[in-house]
Design a protein around this motif. Sequence first.
Motif: not given
Length: 203
Positions: A110-123, A125-131
């Motif tokens: 969805a964000n072709p100008k962003e690096e993968l580190s940003v995409a994985f960090n955001d994900s 924060a919204n998925t595994l981090k709380k566990f």
Amino acid sequence: MAPYLETVRSFADVDTTNGVNTVQFLEASEGLVGLFDLLGSAAFSVVQNDLKGNITKVRARYDATPTLSDTLEKLVENEKGEKKRTATEGLMWLLRGQSFTCKALQNAQANPKEELSVAFNDSYANTLKKFHNFVVKGIFSVAMKACPYRADFYAKLAADPAGGPAASDEKVTEQLNNWLNPLDAIVTRMQTFYEKGDYGKGL
């Protein structure tokens, strides 16, 4: 040979008519594990090993009780009354890991100008981090920083290991979307199933 996504079972090919087909789901899940090889960082081995371990737990249950485990829903239902619900817990964590990976790559798409580190960090924060506890969060933080450059990862997705012509950017984008969308649907379906049945309680 062909680009990576053409060599593994797609989640689009997993039958979900009467429940999520266990064998097909596990085959597609192994393809997801292999995707981390393309990320090319040893830091992601913690994610890979977690996915592999949980696939093994689900497969062991299927092998022990195939007729009662031919769909993921039946597998969980039929393990419900047992003291140790190893496969139910394994599947729960497998789905969480898949959600993390899926959302990260959807972010990248969805964000072709962003690096993968940003995409994985955001994900994360919204998925595994709380566990995760403090230690595991630290391990994942290192993994995020070790993400390859976006261009390098997409080049690996496009490459033919046999030396044939690489797939076009448009083809890779299409293939990845066609792979991620059904994965997202299966993960959402199964996580809803867990919540409604309270199958994660006590795990």
